[in-house]
Design a protein around this motif. Structure first.
Motif, PDB file in Angstrom:
ATOM      1  N   GLU A  27      -4.031  -2.613  -0.843  1.00 10.19           N
ATOM      2  CA  GLU A  27      -2.975  -1.724  -0.335  1.00 10.19           C
ATOM      3  C   GLU A  27      -2.090  -2.493   0.638  1.00 10.19           C
ATOM      4  O   GLU A  27      -2.603  -3.186   1.526  1.00 10.19           O
ATOM      5  CB  GLU A  27      -3.594  -0.529   0.405  1.00 10.19           C
ATOM      6  CG  GLU A  27      -4.016   0.612  -0.458  1.00 10.19           C
ATOM      7  CD  GLU A  27      -2.855   1.407  -1.000  1.00 10.19           C
ATOM      8  OE1 GLU A  27      -1.818   1.578  -0.333  1.00 10.19           O
ATOM      9  OE2 GLU A  27      -2.983   1.863  -2.144  1.00 10.19           O
ATOM     10  N   TYR A  76      -5.694   2.513   7.615  1.00  9.44           N
ATOM     11  CA  TYR A  76      -4.413   3.043   7.156  1.00  9.44           C
ATOM     12  C   TYR A  76      -3.642   1.935   6.445  1.00  9.44           C
ATOM     13  O   TYR A  76      -3.849   0.755   6.691  1.00  9.44           O
ATOM     14  CB  TYR A  76      -3.587   3.606   8.320  1.00  9.44           C
ATOM     15  CG  TYR A  76      -3.122   2.558   9.311  1.00  9.44           C
ATOM     16  CD1 TYR A  76      -1.882   1.928   9.160  1.00  9.44           C
ATOM     17  CD2 TYR A  76      -3.919   2.176  10.385  1.00  9.44           C
ATOM     18  CE1 TYR A  76      -1.463   0.956  10.064  1.00  9.44           C
ATOM     19  CE2 TYR A  76      -3.505   1.207  11.274  1.00  9.44           C
ATOM     20  CZ  TYR A  76      -2.272   0.606  11.117  1.00  9.44           C
ATOM     21  OH  TYR A  76      -1.852  -0.368  11.994  1.00  9.44           O
ATOM     22  N   ARG A  79       0.927   3.686   2.812  1.00  7.93           N
ATOM     23  CA  ARG A  79       0.992   4.965   2.104  1.00  7.93           C
ATOM     24  C   ARG A  79      -0.123   5.942   2.431  1.00  7.93           C
ATOM     25  O   ARG A  79       0.059   7.141   2.307  1.00  7.93           O
ATOM     26  CB  ARG A  79       0.972   4.720   0.596  1.00  7.93           C
ATOM     27  CG  ARG A  79       2.118   3.874   0.111  1.00  7.93           C
ATOM     28  CD  ARG A  79       2.112   3.722  -1.388  1.00  7.93           C
ATOM     29  NE  ARG A  79       0.910   3.040  -1.858  1.00  7.93           N
ATOM     30  CZ  ARG A  79       0.566   2.957  -3.131  1.00  7.93           C
ATOM     31  NH1 ARG A  79       1.297   3.516  -4.058  1.00  7.93           N
ATOM     32  NH2 ARG A  79      -0.524   2.304  -3.480  1.00  7.93           N
ATOM     33  N   TYR A  80      -1.313   5.449   2.828  1.00 10.84           N
ATOM     34  CA  TYR A  80      -2.475   6.324   2.923  1.00 10.84           C
ATOM     35  C   TYR A  80      -3.300   6.077   4.178  1.00 10.84           C
ATOM     36  O   TYR A  80      -3.277   4.999   4.750  1.00 10.84           O
ATOM     37  CB  TYR A  80      -3.426   6.083   1.731  1.00 10.84           C
ATOM     38  CG  TYR A  80      -2.800   6.242   0.390  1.00 10.84           C
ATOM     39  CD1 TYR A  80      -2.401   7.496  -0.063  1.00 10.84           C
ATOM     40  CD2 TYR A  80      -2.602   5.148  -0.444  1.00 10.84           C
ATOM     41  CE1 TYR A  80      -1.815   7.647  -1.308  1.00 10.84           C
ATOM     42  CE2 TYR A  80      -2.027   5.294  -1.690  1.00 10.84           C
ATOM     43  CZ  TYR A  80      -1.628   6.549  -2.121  1.00 10.84           C
ATOM     44  OH  TYR A  80      -1.054   6.696  -3.342  1.00 10.84           O
ATOM     45  N   VAL A  82      -7.135   5.479   4.965  1.00  7.92           N
ATOM     46  CA  VAL A  82      -8.191   4.892   4.139  1.00  7.92           C
ATOM     47  C   VAL A  82      -9.498   4.925   4.916  1.00  7.92           C
ATOM     48  O   VAL A  82      -9.585   4.350   6.002  1.00  7.92           O
ATOM     49  CB  VAL A  82      -7.832   3.425   3.778  1.00  7.92           C
ATOM     50  CG1 VAL A  82      -8.942   2.782   2.977  1.00  7.92           C
ATOM     51  CG2 VAL A  82      -6.505   3.365   3.035  1.00  7.92           C
ATOM     52  N   CYS A 124      -5.004  18.047  -5.613  1.00  8.74           N
ATOM     53  CA  CYS A 124      -6.028  17.064  -5.997  1.00  8.74           C
ATOM     54  C   CYS A 124      -6.638  17.430  -7.341  1.00  8.74           C
ATOM     55  O   CYS A 124      -6.818  18.610  -7.638  1.00  8.74           O
ATOM     56  CB  CYS A 124      -7.152  17.026  -4.964  1.00  8.74           C
ATOM     57  SG  CYS A 124      -6.629  16.442  -3.375  1.00  8.74           S
ATOM     58  N   PRO A 158      -5.819   9.344  -4.688  1.00 13.68           N
ATOM     59  CA  PRO A 158      -5.356   9.779  -3.371  1.00 13.68           C
ATOM     60  C   PRO A 158      -5.051  11.276  -3.341  1.00 13.68           C
ATOM     61  O   PRO A 158      -4.456  11.807  -4.273  1.00 13.68           O
ATOM     62  CB  PRO A 158      -4.086   8.954  -3.163  1.00 13.68           C
ATOM     63  CG  PRO A 158      -4.273   7.747  -4.018  1.00 13.68           C
ATOM     64  CD  PRO A 158      -5.029   8.228  -5.222  1.00 13.68           C
ATOM     65  N   PRO A 160      -4.319  14.754  -0.369  1.00  9.95           N
ATOM     66  CA  PRO A 160      -4.166  15.182   1.022  1.00  9.95           C
ATOM     67  C   PRO A 160      -5.437  15.880   1.530  1.00  9.95           C
ATOM     68  O   PRO A 160      -5.961  16.773   0.872  1.00  9.95           O
ATOM     69  CB  PRO A 160      -2.992  16.163   0.983  1.00  9.95           C
ATOM     70  CG  PRO A 160      -2.338  15.956  -0.339  1.00  9.95           C
ATOM     71  CD  PRO A 160      -3.388  15.426  -1.257  1.00  9.95           C
ATOM     72  N   TRP A 177      -3.419  14.728   6.013  1.00 11.67           N
ATOM     73  CA  TRP A 177      -3.242  13.291   5.900  1.00 11.67           C
ATOM     74  C   TRP A 177      -3.413  12.900   4.440  1.00 11.67           C
ATOM     75  O   TRP A 177      -4.349  13.368   3.787  1.00 11.67           O
ATOM     76  CB  TRP A 177      -4.310  12.549   6.714  1.00 11.67           C
ATOM     77  CG  TRP A 177      -4.221  12.787   8.177  1.00 11.67           C
ATOM     78  CD1 TRP A 177      -3.518  12.061   9.090  1.00 11.67           C
ATOM     79  CD2 TRP A 177      -4.892  13.804   8.923  1.00 11.67           C
ATOM     80  NE1 TRP A 177      -3.707  12.578  10.354  1.00 11.67           N
ATOM     81  CE2 TRP A 177      -4.531  13.654  10.272  1.00 11.67           C
ATOM     82  CE3 TRP A 177      -5.745  14.856   8.569  1.00 11.67           C
ATOM     83  CZ2 TRP A 177      -5.002  14.491  11.272  1.00 11.67           C
ATOM     84  CZ3 TRP A 177      -6.210  15.692   9.561  1.00 11.67           C
ATOM     85  CH2 TRP A 177      -5.846  15.499  10.899  1.00 11.67           C
ATOM     86  N   PRO A 178      -2.563  12.013   3.914  1.00 10.51           N
ATOM     87  CA  PRO A 178      -2.788  11.516   2.554  1.00 10.51           C
ATOM     88  C   PRO A 178      -3.927  10.497   2.573  1.00 10.51           C
ATOM     89  O   PRO A 178      -3.785   9.427   3.183  1.00 10.51           O
ATOM     90  CB  PRO A 178      -1.438  10.859   2.194  1.00 10.51           C
ATOM     91  CG  PRO A 178      -0.854  10.478   3.519  1.00 10.51           C
ATOM     92  CD  PRO A 178      -1.367  11.473   4.523  1.00 10.51           C
ATOM     93  N   VAL A 179      -5.060  10.829   1.987  1.00 12.99           N
ATOM     94  CA  VAL A 179      -6.254   9.992   2.056  1.00 12.99           C
ATOM     95  C   VAL A 179      -6.513   9.350   0.701  1.00 12.99           C
ATOM     96  O   VAL A 179      -6.480  10.017  -0.324  1.00 12.99           O
ATOM     97  CB  VAL A 179      -7.483  10.819   2.500  1.00 12.99           C
ATOM     98  CG1 VAL A 179      -8.756   9.992   2.423  1.00 12.99           C
ATOM     99  CG2 VAL A 179      -7.283  11.366   3.908  1.00 12.99           C
ATOM    100  N   ASN A 180      -6.799   8.055   0.716  1.00 10.13           N
ATOM    101  CA  ASN A 180      -7.212   7.341  -0.485  1.00 10.13           C
ATOM    102  C   ASN A 180      -8.663   6.916  -0.289  1.00 10.13           C
ATOM    103  O   ASN A 180      -8.935   5.944   0.405  1.00 10.13           O
ATOM    104  CB  ASN A 180      -6.321   6.127  -0.743  1.00 10.13           C
ATOM    105  CG  ASN A 180      -6.608   5.475  -2.075  1.00 10.13           C
ATOM    106  OD1 ASN A 180      -7.611   5.768  -2.717  1.00 10.13           O
ATOM    107  ND2 ASN A 180      -5.735   4.591  -2.497  1.00 10.13           N
TER     108      ASN A 180
END
Length: 184
Positions: A27, A76, A79-80, A82, A124, A158, A160, A177-180
């Motif tokens: 990433e 982080y 984009r995400y 982490v 999701c 990914p 949210p 939060w956008p989580v991957n």
């Protein structure tokens, strides 16, 4: 907020190993931030984690009398958010990461709360039952105290993550939060 693979129960080891899952290690801008969860105690680490980071604990963590569970870890990228793998170690060499499949989350809020909920957002690719609101056990959460909970269902793409807090002053407040968590 802290997102790791397991709660740390040991006091301090000689080193901490912090790493991202190999599936997200490419990433762009991948970093980790580590902060003290203890009010009025300053500790901050911000480092790239495209490869595992080894942190000696004798420099700052031990002199500040911080136990490992008193530290918040979050990765982080551009984009995400982490989740990161954190291991206490006696040697200064990286070890292999074994995914746990469980995410340990911890949040600290600045006000008194009566309820805390979390969920993966409806966008999701999960079953409806896996997207329901989950209540964090406990009641009457004190301000500036870490509140920990486990997330056992992890999306493969990914998504949210939403956390909602019910306060006595403001009612419900939520943040996402956008989580991957791929490869976790």
């Amino acid at each position: 907020m802290s997102l790791t693979d397991a709660p740390l129960s040991q006091r301090s080891a000689r080193f901490l190993q912090i790493a991202a899952s190999p599936s997200v290690a490419t990433e762009p801008g991948l970093h980790v931030v580590v902060l003290s969860l203890v009010p009025d105690t300053f500790y901050r680490l911000d480092a790239p984690i495209d490869k595992p980071v080894i942190v000696p604990t004798a420099d700052v963590i031990e002199p500040a009398a911080l136990d490992l569970p008193q530290l918040g870890f979050v990765g982080y990228s551009q984009r995400y958010v982490v989740p990161v793998h954190v291991r206490a170690a006696d040697g200064g060499q990286p070890s292999n990461i074994v995914p746990s499949g469980t995410l340990s989350a911890s949040v600290t809020i600045s006000t008194f709360a009566t309820d805390i909920l979390w969920r993966w957002k409806r966008s999701c690719p999960l079953d409806a039952a896996e997207q329901k609101w989950n209540k964090v056990r406990g009641a009457d959460f004190a301000p500036n105290s870490p509140i920990s909970f486990e997330i056992r269902v992890l999306p493969k793409t990914p998504c949210p993550l939403e956390i909602a807090v019910k306060t006595t002053a403001d009612g419900w407040i939520s943040q996402e939060w956008p989580v991957n968590a791929a490869g976790f």
